[in-house]
Design a protein around this motif. Sequence first.
Motif, PDB file in Angstrom:
ATOM      1  N   ALA A   5       1.029  -1.111   0.177  1.00  0.00           N
ATOM      2  CA  ALA A   5      -0.191   0.375   0.004  1.00  0.00           C
ATOM      3  C   ALA A   5       0.610   0.961  -0.060  1.00  0.00           C
ATOM      4  N   ASN A   6       0.816   1.656  -0.698  1.00  0.00           N
ATOM      5  CA  ASN A   6       1.100   3.780  -1.274  1.00  0.00           C
ATOM      6  C   ASN A   6       0.517   4.386  -0.300  1.00  0.00           C
ATOM      7  N   PRO A   7       2.243   3.962   1.305  1.00  0.00           N
ATOM      8  CA  PRO A   7       1.993   4.782   2.202  1.00  0.00           C
ATOM      9  C   PRO A   7       1.799   7.064   2.596  1.00  0.00           C
ATOM     10  N   GLU A 379       6.041   4.202  -8.214  1.00  0.00           N
ATOM     11  CA  GLU A 379       5.068   4.350  -6.660  1.00  0.00           C
ATOM     12  C   GLU A 379       5.395   6.181  -6.509  1.00  0.00           C
ATOM     13  N   SER A 380       6.997   6.569  -6.484  1.00  0.00           N
ATOM     14  CA  SER A 380       7.823   7.594  -6.422  1.00  0.00           C
ATOM     15  C   SER A 380       7.475   8.413  -7.778  1.00  0.00           C
ATOM     16  N   GLU A 420       8.812  19.280  -0.217  1.00  0.00           N
ATOM     17  CA  GLU A 420       9.072  18.310   1.171  1.00  0.00           C
ATOM     18  C   GLU A 420       7.777  17.185   1.502  1.00  0.00           C
ATOM     19  N   GLY A 421       6.575  17.765   0.976  1.00  0.00           N
ATOM     20  CA  GLY A 421       5.988  16.338   1.140  1.00  0.00           C
ATOM     21  C   GLY A 421       6.199  15.166   0.357  1.00  0.00           C
ATOM     22  N   LEU A 422       6.478  15.337  -1.302  1.00  0.00           N
ATOM     23  CA  LEU A 422       7.066  14.277  -2.148  1.00  0.00           C
ATOM     24  C   LEU A 422       8.391  13.710  -1.484  1.00  0.00           C
ATOM     25  N   ASN A 423       8.871  14.241  -0.805  1.00  0.00           N
ATOM     26  CA  ASN A 423      10.301  13.533   0.025  1.00  0.00           C
ATOM     27  C   ASN A 423       9.691  12.930   0.854  1.00  0.00           C
ATOM     28  N   GLN A 424       8.895  13.640   1.518  1.00  0.00           N
ATOM     29  CA  GLN A 424       8.695  12.530   2.970  1.00  0.00           C
ATOM     30  C   GLN A 424       7.824  11.355   2.790  1.00  0.00           C
ATOM     31  N   ARG A 425       7.064  11.326   1.556  1.00  0.00           N
ATOM     32  CA  ARG A 425       6.731   9.768   1.770  1.00  0.00           C
ATOM     33  C   ARG A 425       7.292   8.701   0.651  1.00  0.00           C
ATOM     34  N   LEU A 426       8.221   9.197   0.140  1.00  0.00           N
ATOM     35  CA  LEU A 426       9.369   8.818  -0.849  1.00  0.00           C
ATOM     36  C   LEU A 426      10.069   8.089   0.315  1.00  0.00           C
ATOM     37  N   VAL A 427      10.445   8.660   1.621  1.00  0.00           N
ATOM     38  CA  VAL A 427      11.233   8.164   2.177  1.00  0.00           C
ATOM     39  C   VAL A 427      10.384   7.328   3.085  1.00  0.00           C
ATOM     40  N   ALA A 428       8.854   7.428   4.154  1.00  0.00           N
ATOM     41  CA  ALA A 428       8.267   6.269   3.922  1.00  0.00           C
ATOM     42  C   ALA A 428       7.728   5.528   3.662  1.00  0.00           C
ATOM     43  N   ARG A 429       7.690   5.136   2.095  1.00  0.00           N
ATOM     44  CA  ARG A 429       7.634   4.292   1.216  1.00  0.00           C
ATOM     45  C   ARG A 429       8.949   3.575   1.282  1.00  0.00           C
ATOM     46  N   ALA A 430       9.870   3.673   1.448  1.00  0.00           N
ATOM     47  CA  ALA A 430      11.507   3.009   1.307  1.00  0.00           C
ATOM     48  C   ALA A 430      11.407   2.182   2.614  1.00  0.00           C
TER      49      ALA A 430
END
Length: 484
Positions: A5-7, A379-380, A420-430
């Motif tokens: 699931a996409n965080p 996804e990112s 920054e939101g994109l980055n935060q979601r990318l890190v959560a995903r990783a």
Amino acid sequence: MSSVANPRLPDDETVTPAPAPKVAQRPTPPELSRALAARFGAAFSTAPALREQHGRDESAYTHVPPPAAVVFAESAEDVADAVRLCAQHKTPIIPFGVGSSLEGHLLAVEGGVSLDVSRMNRVLAVQPEDLTVAVEPGVTREALNRALKSYGLFFPIDPGADASIGGMCATRASGTNAVRYGTMRENVLALDVVTAKGDLIRTGTQARKSSAGYDLTRLFIGSEGTLGVMTKITLRVYPLPEAISAAICSFADIADAVQTVIEIIQLGVPIARVELLDGPSVAMVNRHSKLALIEEPMLLMEFHGSPAGVKEQAETVQEIACAHRGRAFEWAATPEARTRLWTARHHAYFAAVQSRPGCRAIVTDACVPISRLADCLLESKAEADASGIPYFLLGHVGDGNFHFGYLIGPHDAQERATAEGLNQRLVARALSMGGTCTGEHGVGLHKMGFLISEAGAGAIETMRTIKHALDPDNIMNPGKIVAW
């Protein structure tokens, strides 16, 4: 190919932009400035231009005050004396190499003195029989390889920028060759380090292995100047390959390119480099470097070994790529053509920044298990496309490391918040895929919050305990990695 699931961030969670950390500046006592001026003479400066130069790196942070002064060290004794004087006055000291870091490592967030080691740029000893070299921290990787070439040797760690060896140790750098040769962690044998007290200590030896006591070398590698200042570094080096071959291959989509890499690694092909660029990034490189590459997802690969071994590796890789709809497989047949391709790759960051004049780049540095790489990238990428912000995508995909760079207006608060939101979601995903927030850039300022999520409270407290023990007055590059 698996998926999760996409965080997402909670709807009510605000994304905090990163213009400047809110940390109190510590004043630099006038008596410290007088003592540094007396000790270092012309190698000490409070000139505004020099202070500004030493208060900026390649990060997207702005409006952080520069250091109060700059000291240029030319020896281990200079470093020790500068640290001792700052320690006497409990004043921060921030090591500085060439200023190419991306996460705010060099910023004087609590004020203090910038300690520039770029003049400590000597190759001290080459031991061809042992495949080792000892250098000062200000030696850059390109200068080191020029010095090693006459011995038939090279140092393989290649982060792209012509970074200093000291800075590469401090951030535990890696780069394009890591899939075969590892990172700085695997290639540093020993260090001379000035501690926060001003003492000079030695970690490690020239031997290839040791089980003597705590592994202090690995403690300082990746410590980002928060525990001590390196003054001498002993490295592993390698024989120059008898043969080198490079190739490019285009793909209809990223998933095919990544699956090609996965099979290359799983089959044990000892590929030296394998880099991914998405189509828009290839287009940026074409414009910047005057190339005519197909503007589709592309793998840029390099093979090292004997002529027969390189030929076998390349043929195997070509078969795998063709099985995944790889096309336009082309060879860089001459050293000049190979150099041109890799130079273009190394300039991809600047190509991207120039594609939007005046922008700043917020660069991600996630690394995931290679089996999850395609999921994380796709996804990112979909999120980045939906955001409308221009971006580039590069990856050291052989070890699961990749970089999105979001190109934002330097004064556009909304774009910064979106990036920054994109980055935060990318890190959560990783992290949800078993990965890390930083594969090679380090934590600095920008990833301190991510490190808490990745490592957990217990590990962070252990890191803080080490910091307090080795630097009780918090003078060594304070405000980085873990909060005091």
